[in-house]
Write an enzyme that holds these catalytic residues in place. Sequence first.
Site, mmCIF file in Angstrom:
data_model
loop_
_atom_site.group_PDB
_atom_site.id
_atom_site.type_symbol
_atom_site.label_atom_id
_atom_site.label_comp_id
_atom_site.label_asym_id
_atom_site.label_seq_id
_atom_site.Cartn_x
_atom_site.Cartn_y
_atom_site.Cartn_z
ATOM 1 N N SER A 16 0.831 -1.204 0.000
ATOM 2 C CA SER A 16 0.000 0.000 0.000
ATOM 3 C C SER A 16 0.858 1.244 0.000
ATOM 4 O O SER A 16 1.955 1.265 0.549
ATOM 5 C CB SER A 16 -0.922 0.039 1.215
ATOM 6 O OG SER A 16 -1.621 1.274 1.219
ATOM 7 N N LYS A 76 -4.278 -6.826 3.437
ATOM 8 C CA LYS A 76 -4.290 -5.683 2.514
ATOM 9 C C LYS A 76 -5.725 -5.349 2.106
ATOM 10 O O LYS A 76 -6.109 -4.179 1.997
ATOM 11 C CB LYS A 76 -3.446 -5.983 1.267
ATOM 12 C CG LYS A 76 -3.551 -4.920 0.154
ATOM 13 C CD LYS A 76 -3.039 -3.587 0.606
ATOM 14 C CE LYS A 76 -3.038 -2.423 -0.356
ATOM 15 N NZ LYS A 76 -3.559 -2.430 -1.655
ATOM 16 N N HIS A 81 -7.279 -3.576 4.962
ATOM 17 C CA HIS A 81 -6.691 -2.223 4.965
ATOM 18 C C HIS A 81 -7.480 -1.329 4.010
ATOM 19 O O HIS A 81 -7.854 -0.207 4.339
ATOM 20 C CB HIS A 81 -5.218 -2.308 4.549
ATOM 21 C CG HIS A 81 -4.617 -1.001 4.120
ATOM 22 N ND1 HIS A 81 -4.905 -0.414 2.903
ATOM 23 C CD2 HIS A 81 -3.782 -0.138 4.750
ATOM 24 C CE1 HIS A 81 -4.256 0.736 2.807
ATOM 25 N NE2 HIS A 81 -3.567 0.924 3.913
ATOM 26 N N ASN A 82 -7.718 -1.808 2.810
ATOM 27 C CA ASN A 82 -8.448 -0.997 1.829
ATOM 28 C C ASN A 82 -9.889 -0.758 2.264
ATOM 29 O O ASN A 82 -10.444 0.320 2.035
ATOM 30 C CB ASN A 82 -8.422 -1.676 0.451
ATOM 31 C CG ASN A 82 -7.079 -1.523 -0.234
ATOM 32 O OD1 ASN A 82 -6.047 -1.395 0.431
ATOM 33 N ND2 ASN A 82 -7.069 -1.540 -1.548
ATOM 34 N N GLU A 131 -9.826 1.885 4.671
ATOM 35 C CA GLU A 131 -9.572 3.131 3.914
ATOM 36 C C GLU A 131 -10.893 3.690 3.352
ATOM 37 O O GLU A 131 -11.147 4.890 3.433
ATOM 38 C CB GLU A 131 -8.585 2.793 2.796
ATOM 39 C CG GLU A 131 -8.247 3.883 1.820
ATOM 40 C CD GLU A 131 -7.363 3.328 0.687
ATOM 41 O OE1 GLU A 131 -6.364 2.636 0.979
ATOM 42 O OE2 GLU A 131 -7.682 3.565 -0.493
#
Length: 474
Positions: free
Chosen positions: A128, A182, A185-186, A189
Amino acid sequence: ETARIGVTGLAVMGRNLARNLARHGHPVAVHNRTSARTRSLVDEFGHEGTFLPADTPEKFVGSLERPRRLVIMVKAGGPTDAVIDEFAPLLDPGDMIVDGGNANFADTRRRESALRERGVHFVGTGISGGEEGALHGPSIMPGGSAASYEALGPLLEDISAKVDGTPCCTHVGPDGAGHFVKMVHNGIEYADMQLIAESYDLLRHAAGLAPAEIAEVFRTWNTGRLGSYLIEITAEVLAHTDAATGRPFVDVVLDQAEQKGTGRWTVQTALDLGVPVGGIAEAVFARSVSGHAVLREASQNLPGPSRNDAFVSFGFPEAVEKALYASKIVAYAQGFHEIQAGSAEYGWNIDLGAMATIWRGGCIIRARFLDRIRAAYEADPQTPTLLTDPHFTEAVGDAQDAWREVIAIAAKLGIPVPGFSTALAYYDSLRAPRLPAALTQGQRDYFGAHTYRRVDREGTFHTLWGADRTETTP
Ligand code: NDP
């Protein structure tokens, strides 16, 4: 000469990752399906370090020291499989393929298992930080075998972002763990961006502030507990004026948000795991609603409060800051719950505090606040939710009056705040000593004989609703 590592796929991400490696003194082999990209990389940036360009897969693989480390940075999905199929036959047992694309973790699990049979380590790695991060230090989330991390970890840690001297890279766990983390994480976000967007909308339409004034509010917030990359760039975007029209940039951009899919995957996966991630789901849905132009057009005359009823109250930005902080804590708590559940489901044994640690720098959600999350998991690695960590309990407790007030004002003025609202509903649901789920169970037993459990006795029960309503134990 041999290369310590190779990168195939030299679009924005691969090119910058290769440059990052070369700048750190690691000789890097470079390859791209279309060799013009390889040539332009070496022409433009060859002076930055040692690049070994290759125009065929054979030459590329042949230039790598053993065990070979090969990074794939191509479009996720079919192209990644195509590239694996092309390179795998050229590799030997012990070699490593790192997939740095945004792969779905289920694909990573499948690929890892297929390559493991041939003795090749497949290292699904979340990266990222976008283009800039790839060049100057991303947050790196590698999955795969512990043995592969021994051979790759030092290199990856070397090129990752550092916070207080600590690399934003750690071994996440086996097979799909890196890409899973990941993905979440997104998802986080998405939620964070939505909450910031709602804060902007409230300051604009409830407090009547202009974009440039709101930029100042965000700049101030960025010096406090909300300090983060997303808050920082929000101020920049809001302060920007469109050169062509002289209007605030935010007013000339079409208000239809797009998405590439990792937020949707996070929600789909959460549904499969049975984890409530309303903050992420509402963020995905908010983008979806924004894109439904026909639906929105058809709804323009639906009754509601007028947008001109701007309500300006002393201290409103401070109240919004509290609502944002509390909602953000909830969204992160939900995201970490999903990682915890995925880790349990797939036996990954993910260290949640370590995830907060590697997200402190390099990635899009980097924030001061992640230090608090790290501390919370250090204090209690098994905590069922971040919300019960003393720091977060106190922060939300202190924010909650403002949080409720802001949502009430939004409702009165007809300003949609799906992110704030779902966060508060989740918080109040967790707090509630009793939930109306008891009634839901009663209904389910009534129409479907789905049975229920009782608060006062062990066992499973069914009431004979159609008869004399005696209780039975089926
Ligand atoms: P793209 O996703 O745009 O992919 C372009 C690259 O893929 C080119 O090198 C292209 O080669 C190659 N490619 C496509 N199809 C094939 C194929 N069938 N066989 C061989 N090569 C193929 O590049 P990005 O740099 O934007 O992203 C790379 C990966 O990193 C993606 O998985 C992306 O999701 C992920 N990622 C991207 C981020 C970003 O900010 N952009 C951030 C984090 C991750 P050619 O030049 O020959 O067409």
